[in-house]
Design a protein around this motif. Structure first.
Motif, PDB file in Angstrom:
ATOM      1  N   UNK A   5      60.155 -71.417  -5.766  1.00 20.00           N
ATOM      2  CA  UNK A   5      60.905 -72.542  -5.209  1.00 20.00           C
ATOM      3  C   UNK A   5      61.674 -73.276  -6.303  1.00 20.00           C
ATOM      4  N   UNK A   6      61.412 -72.939  -7.565  1.00 25.84           N
ATOM      5  CA  UNK A   6      61.979 -73.709  -8.667  1.00 25.84           C
ATOM      6  C   UNK A   6      63.143 -73.035  -9.368  1.00 25.84           C
ATOM      7  N   UNK A   7      63.399 -71.771  -9.118  1.00 28.83           N
ATOM      8  CA  UNK A   7      64.372 -71.117  -9.988  1.00 28.83           C
ATOM      9  C   UNK A   7      65.792 -71.183  -9.435  1.00 28.83           C
ATOM     10  N   UNK A   8      66.748 -71.197 -10.330  1.00 26.75           N
ATOM     11  CA  UNK A   8      68.169 -71.255 -10.018  1.00 26.75           C
ATOM     12  C   UNK A   8      68.654 -69.829  -9.786  1.00 26.75           C
ATOM     13  N   UNK A   9      68.932 -69.489  -8.539  1.00 29.88           N
ATOM     14  CA  UNK A   9      69.260 -68.109  -8.185  1.00 29.88           C
ATOM     15  C   UNK A   9      70.556 -67.616  -8.828  1.00 29.88           C
ATOM     16  N   UNK A  10      71.578 -68.466  -8.897  1.00 30.49           N
ATOM     17  CA  UNK A  10      72.856 -68.041  -9.484  1.00 30.49           C
ATOM     18  C   UNK A  10      72.717 -67.765 -10.982  1.00 30.49           C
ATOM     19  N   UNK A  11      72.048 -68.649 -11.691  1.00 31.42           N
ATOM     20  CA  UNK A  11      71.838 -68.441 -13.126  1.00 31.42           C
ATOM     21  C   UNK A  11      70.959 -67.217 -13.352  1.00 31.42           C
ATOM     22  N   UNK A  12      69.983 -67.025 -12.474  1.00 29.24           N
ATOM     23  CA  UNK A  12      69.107 -65.861 -12.571  1.00 29.24           C
ATOM     24  C   UNK A  12      69.913 -64.574 -12.433  1.00 29.24           C
ATOM     25  N   UNK A  13      70.788 -64.506 -11.431  1.00 30.29           N
ATOM     26  CA  UNK A  13      71.616 -63.303 -11.226  1.00 30.29           C
ATOM     27  C   UNK A  13      72.485 -63.030 -12.440  1.00 30.29           C
ATOM     28  N   UNK A  14      73.079 -64.085 -12.992  1.00 31.16           N
ATOM     29  CA  UNK A  14      73.921 -63.938 -14.176  1.00 31.16           C
ATOM     30  C   UNK A  14      73.082 -63.447 -15.366  1.00 31.16           C
ATOM     31  N   UNK A  15      71.883 -63.990 -15.527  1.00 32.65           N
ATOM     32  CA  UNK A  15      70.983 -63.585 -16.612  1.00 32.65           C
ATOM     33  C   UNK A  15      70.613 -62.106 -16.480  1.00 32.65           C
ATOM     34  N   UNK A  16      70.308 -61.671 -15.276  1.00 32.83           N
ATOM     35  CA  UNK A  16      69.958 -60.252 -15.044  1.00 32.83           C
ATOM     36  C   UNK A  16      71.147 -59.356 -15.369  1.00 32.83           C
ATOM     37  N   UNK A  17      72.340 -59.758 -14.937  1.00 35.92           N
ATOM     38  CA  UNK A  17      73.550 -58.977 -15.213  1.00 35.92           C
ATOM     39  C   UNK A  17      73.796 -58.874 -16.716  1.00 35.92           C
ATOM     40  N   UNK A  18      73.650 -59.988 -17.424  1.00 38.71           N
ATOM     41  CA  UNK A  18      73.911 -60.014 -18.867  1.00 38.71           C
ATOM     42  C   UNK A  18      72.876 -59.246 -19.669  1.00 38.71           C
ATOM     43  N   UNK A  19      71.619 -59.290 -19.248  1.00 37.74           N
ATOM     44  CA  UNK A  19      70.547 -58.680 -20.049  1.00 37.74           C
ATOM     45  C   UNK A  19      70.159 -57.285 -19.586  1.00 37.74           C
ATOM     46  N   UNK A  20      70.444 -56.955 -18.315  1.00 38.31           N
ATOM     47  CA  UNK A  20      70.041 -55.661 -17.773  1.00 38.31           C
ATOM     48  C   UNK A  20      68.550 -55.566 -17.494  1.00 38.31           C
TER      49      UNK A  20
END
Length: 151
Positions: free
Chosen positions: A69-84
């Motif tokens: 319930x606490x995580x920022x979904x948009x930043x998370x998606x960007x982080x996954x894309x950037x880090x793989x």
């Protein structure tokens, strides 16, 4: 029957208030404050016994998995894309938290916002806990210490 720690480690969609309601005798819960990578939080359950009898070498604990319930979904998606990195695995991750004897003593003495920084295996800062024991926890610690002094 699973332990409270196992239950906390399996939490996925609970708020800090809901997790605090899971308190059992002998432990208290605190929530991480931040993350430099993407906003998300973890809960940490601290045994009161570690405050009444401070282990010489401190303690190592494990956080819960991410509070979904606490995580920022948009930043998370960007982080996954950037880090793989693997998104599913990342959503289920937890951390080891080392609290040295001096920090445990500060918490037991009632110091407010005792900072515990969580460092990854790679040496990166990943989270911060600001721990303040409640008056009830401090009273429990004093009572346990008084019992030991009488013995």
């Amino acid at each position: 029957m699973i332990s409270r720690r196992e239950l906390l480690n399996s939490l996925t969609n609970w708020s800090a208030e809901q997790a605090a309601c899971l308190a059992v005798q002998g432990e208290f819960v605190t929530e991480s404050q931040d993350s430099p990578f993407f906003e998300h939080f973890h809960f940490l359950s601290i045994p009161v016994s570690a405050l009444s009898t401070i282990p010489e070498n401190g303690i190592t604990l494990k956080t819960s998995t991410i509070d979904l319930a606490s995580y920022d979904q948009e930043t998370f998606k960007r982080f996954i894309t950037e880090t793989g990195l693997n998104a599913e695995a990342l959503l289920k991750h937890s951390h080891e938290v080392k609290i040295d004897a001096a920090k445990l003593q500060a918490i037991a003495d009632g110091q407010k916002s005792v900072e515990i920084r969580v460092i990854s295996a790679n040496g990166n800062y990943v989270h911060n806990f600001l721990i303040t024991a409640s008056p009830m926890i401090l009273a429990t610690v004093r009572k346990a210490k008084a019992k030991k002094e009488v013995l």
